[in-house]
Scaffold this active site. Structure first.
Site: not given
Length: 532
Positions: A134-135, A138
């Site tokens: 997920h990170e 980003h």
């Protein structure tokens, strides 16, 4: 998990630019923030990955912008879709099937307080992997837009692991709104793609493992604990459960769940009498009368049937005519026309002919199939306990292989069946029974159980990672405080509406407060439905 929008006191801003040209060779470093440690929260800030990830994102900026533009469409659709479904399920629909589906997708099992230490380990590792994916979304989205990181932090809040990325939020707001949407939707998009990858690997697992493992026709026992340890051994294959064929691990769990529900709803097939127990009219055995003469009468003590060790209480039942139900139950609700209760050894009973009406043959239109010198007996069961027949085989055991080789060419199929397997009866809690044995659907091609745990561990890791990653997609798609949905909603209102800043903030605040409350209510509703 969301990207970090808050700045710490005294933390200098990065001298960064959002211009398209590549960054200079030397990237300025920021003053390192101190790692946070407290009773309930601790984190580890990582700076070494800032430069490599930034260069990687800038090098392939055009490809990543297209990739994350697709992710923006997915993120906005998920924000509207997941929120709408949640509102509809919580306030409009009374159907629990959707809640059951969401619960199974989020948890992969019925959520309860019973979780083993190994399950907790799988959950912890899967959470770390899913949050990292997920990170990473980003981080690469930020790098492709020319925004450097301050740091990447891995944290542990109470007992829950997580991660975040810190960057210059003011710089992101200075860029076009579509750029901010690409950054905020990147985490959801990466988790969704990661779910698809896990699902594909699970689907292709038999193909991937084919060079090293054979797929067994029935699930094979890896480890077994009480209460099945006295019946099964590692290497045994479970063939059937209560007459239903077991072909994989899911069949085993589904069948035990069906049996457990049958107990909980007190099926009409059970006839309770005198407070001692229940007779299941669908379970009956044709017992020779000669065997009954050697049996012991049931001793009654304190309103319970007591039999010696390895013996079970049985009661005689007469042929049941489907057209005349009064033959089964008398006026008092007791089993009609029953004889004295008897204690019999289950090993002598389990392989006898059935007289339960579940077979293909009927005698004179009734459910009994016993001959004149036999009696139809049904086991007496007690609340919460289930009489279950389990058929197993051990074709690869040393004893079975030796017996087959010594009897090669002779007609000894019955002897081989007894040596290489059998049927036993378990009386007790079926849920405890199901979880007392660890099963696998794969058998190693070379060596006796060499690497036997690898397929199970791989499958369980993929399943757990799939559910955790999907949970991150659903949670971050909702307008909830401190999650990506809040930031996506904020930028979407700026991008798609012409409201004044004051009205936008008010609408955003109402949506986030409402979304947080609805999410909490929906979570407890799903938990309540699945636990019950």
């Amino acid at each position: 998990m969301r990207v970090n929008r808050a700045r710490r006191n005294g933390a200098p801003r990065l001298p960064l630019r959002a211009s398209p040209p590549p960054p200079p060779p030397l990237i300025p470093r920021v003053a390192a923030a101190v790692n946070a440690i407290s009773c309930w929260y601790c984190d580890l800030k990582i700076y070494a990955l800032n430069e490599p990830l930034f260069r990687f994102g800038r090098k392939h900026a055009s490809i990543f912008k297209l990739w994350f533009s697709i992710g923006t469409g997915f993120g906005l659709t998920a924000l509207v879709g997941v929120t709408s479904i949640l509102i509809w399920q919580l306030f409009i629909s009374s159907d629990t099937r959707l809640s059951n589906l969401v619960g199974s997708l989020l948890f992969g099992f019925s959520p309860s307080l019973r979780i083993s230490l190994s399950d907790a380990g799988y959950l912890f590792i899967s959470t770390l992997v899913s949050v990292s994916v997920h990170e990473f979304g980003h981080v690469i989205a930020l790098a492709s837009e020319g925004i450097q990181l301050e740091y990447i932090a891995v944290f542990l809040a109470v007992l829950f692991p997580g991660a975040l990325v810190a960057f210059d939020h003011d710089l992101l707001l200075a860029l076009p709104r579509l750029t901010a949407l690409r950054v905020y939707c990147a985490g959801i998009w990466h988790n969704a793609v990661f779910c698809a990858i896990c699902g594909l690997l699970l689907f292709l697992q038999p193909v991937i493992l084919f060079p090293f493992y054979l797929q067994a026709e029935s699930p094979v026992v890896l480890d077994v604990a009480s209460p099945l340890s006295e019946f099964l051994s590692p290497g045994d294959a479970i063939v059937s459960l209560d007459g239903a064929g077991i072909h994989d691990v899911q069949d085993w769990m589904d069948m035990t769940a069906i049996l457990d529900k049958k107990i909980l709803r007190n099926s009409s097939d059970f006839h309770y009498f005198k407070g001692f127990g229940a007779v299941d009219s669908r379970k009956g055995y044709c017992v020779p009368n000669a065997l009954l003469e050697d049996s012991k009468n049931v001793q009654l003590a304190k309103n319970q049937s007591v039999c010696p060790y390895d013996f079970t209480a049985f009661v005689k039942i007469h042929c049941f005519d489907p057209s005349n139900s009064v033959n089964a139950v008398d006026e008092d609700g007791d089993l009609g026309r029953r004889e004295n209760e008897l204690c019999l050894n289950t090993k002598d009973i389990v392989n006898l002919e059935k007289c339960d009406g579940g077979g293909e043959v009927m005698k004179n239109g009734s459910r009994c199939m016993c001959s004149e010198d036999e009696s139809c007996l049904s086991p007496v069961q007690f609340p919460g306990l289930m009489w279950v027949e389990i058929t197993y085989s051990r074709p690869y055991s040393i004893e079975c292989l030796q017996y087959k080789s010594s009897r090669l060419g002779s007609n000894t199929s019955d002897a081989v069946e007894q040596t290489c397997g059998g049927t036993f009866v378990f009386v007790g809690d079926v849920i405890s029974m199901a979880h007392s044995v660890q099963l696998t659907e794969y058998r190693p091609r070379w060596g006796l159980f060499l690497g036997k745990y690898i397929p199970n561990k791989l499958e369980k890791s993929l399943i757990c990672t799939f559910h955790v990653s999907l949970a991150l997609v659903l949670l971050n798609s909702l307008p909830v405080y401190f999650l990506d949905g809040e930031s996506i909603l904020e930028v979407a209102l700026c991008y798609f509406t012409s409201l004044s800043p004051r009205k936008r903030r008010r609408v955003q605040q109402i949506c986030v407060v409402g979304g947080t409350l609805i999410s909490v209510l929906a979570f407890f509703k799903i938990m309540f439905i699945n636990v019950l």
